[in-house]
Design a protein around this motif. Structure first.
Motif, PDB file in Angstrom:
ATOM      1  N   THR A 103       0.844  -1.197   0.000  1.00 43.20           N
ATOM      2  CA  THR A 103       0.000   0.000   0.000  1.00 43.20           C
ATOM      3  C   THR A 103       0.878   1.245   0.000  1.00 43.20           C
ATOM      4  O   THR A 103       2.012   1.209   0.497  1.00 43.20           O
ATOM      5  N   PHE A 104       0.366   2.334  -0.521  1.00 38.06           N
ATOM      6  CA  PHE A 104       1.145   3.566  -0.570  1.00 38.06           C
ATOM      7  C   PHE A 104       1.545   4.041   0.829  1.00 38.06           C
ATOM      8  O   PHE A 104       2.634   4.570   1.019  1.00 38.06           O
ATOM      9  N   THR A 105       0.683   3.854   1.809  1.00 38.45           N
ATOM     10  CA  THR A 105       1.012   4.245   3.179  1.00 38.45           C
ATOM     11  C   THR A 105       2.209   3.441   3.682  1.00 38.45           C
ATOM     12  O   THR A 105       3.132   3.999   4.283  1.00 38.45           O
ATOM     13  N   GLN A 106       2.194   2.141   3.429  1.00 42.26           N
ATOM     14  CA  GLN A 106       3.311   1.284   3.834  1.00 42.26           C
ATOM     15  C   GLN A 106       4.571   1.613   3.036  1.00 42.26           C
ATOM     16  O   GLN A 106       5.672   1.601   3.574  1.00 42.26           O
ATOM     17  N   VAL A 107       4.412   1.901   1.761  1.00 47.40           N
ATOM     18  CA  VAL A 107       5.551   2.283   0.926  1.00 47.40           C
ATOM     19  C   VAL A 107       6.229   3.512   1.521  1.00 47.40           C
ATOM     20  O   VAL A 107       7.449   3.533   1.698  1.00 47.40           O
ATOM     21  N   ALA A 108       5.432   4.519   1.831  1.00 49.17           N
ATOM     22  CA  ALA A 108       5.984   5.754   2.393  1.00 49.17           C
ATOM     23  C   ALA A 108       6.756   5.464   3.672  1.00 49.17           C
ATOM     24  O   ALA A 108       7.885   5.934   3.857  1.00 49.17           O
ATOM     25  N   LYS A 109       6.160   4.686   4.534  1.00 53.92           N
ATOM     26  CA  LYS A 109       6.791   4.373   5.824  1.00 53.92           C
ATOM     27  C   LYS A 109       8.072   3.558   5.627  1.00 53.92           C
ATOM     28  O   LYS A 109       9.116   3.881   6.191  1.00 53.92           O
ATOM     29  N   GLN A 110       7.996   2.502   4.831  1.00 52.41           N
ATOM     30  CA  GLN A 110       9.147   1.623   4.648  1.00 52.41           C
ATOM     31  C   GLN A 110      10.286   2.278   3.879  1.00 52.41           C
ATOM     32  O   GLN A 110      11.450   1.931   4.067  1.00 52.41           O
ATOM     33  N   ALA A 111       9.968   3.232   3.028  1.00 55.15           N
ATOM     34  CA  ALA A 111      11.008   3.932   2.271  1.00 55.15           C
ATOM     35  C   ALA A 111      11.593   5.107   3.051  1.00 55.15           C
ATOM     36  O   ALA A 111      12.499   5.776   2.573  1.00 55.15           O
ATOM     37  N   GLY A 112      11.057   5.362   4.240  1.00 58.20           N
ATOM     38  CA  GLY A 112      11.656   6.379   5.101  1.00 58.20           C
ATOM     39  C   GLY A 112      11.053   7.763   5.023  1.00 58.20           C
ATOM     40  O   GLY A 112      11.658   8.728   5.478  1.00 58.20           O
TER      41      GLY A 112
END
Length: 146
Positions: A103-112
């Motif tokens: 998910t975009f929310t998880q992408v944002a978080k995991q990418a820093g």
């Protein structure tokens, strides 16, 4: 190195493997060779670190240079700033995660990225299109390739 134009900003797009190889092969013997070695090592450190989870000051500290001197030497050697390199790696990691159906929310978080809005804004600045638009186009490209 090529540049992508988005609005009024230009962001360099860099093939980091080729860049490192060229700088190692180049090996210009001069009084700055010690700094060049440290700066090349810093790029290897950046490439090995989790995207989005290190800061320029951490990299400068790793190669035992002052922040100011490190930034100046890095830009002199590679033609881009360390911050641009870190941002590029963040975006590459985000693209990898998006293709893995995160998910975009998880992408944002995991990418820093601190917030989804910051991720979306930075992605559009560097890639030239929104994350959703990029993902749809990339999925279409992959579907057509099969």
């Amino acid at each position: 190195m090529s540049k992508q134009t988005t609005g009024t900003q230009e962001e360099p797009t860099v093939d980091f493997d080729a860049l490192i190889a060229s700088k190692i092969i180049e090996k210009k013997p001069d009084k700055k060779e010690g700094y060049n070695t440290q700066v090349v090592r810093s790029l290897a450190y950046i490439m090995e670190a989790p995207a989005g989870h290190i800061k320029v000051k951490d990299v400068a500290s790793y190669v035992r240079m002052s922040l100011f001197h490190f930034q100046r030497e890095f830009k002199s050697l590679f033609g881009v700033t360390p911050k641009q390199v870190l941002a590029s790696f963040q975006i590459k990691e985000a693209q990898r995660l998006m293709l893995a159906e995160t998910t975009f929310t998880q992408v944002a978080k995991q990418a820093g990225f601190a917030h989804l809005s910051h991720f979306s804004r930075r992605f559009k600045e560097l890639v030239g299109e929104s994350p959703l638009r990029w993902l749809k186009q990339e999925q279409n490209r992959q579907a057509q390739a099969h």
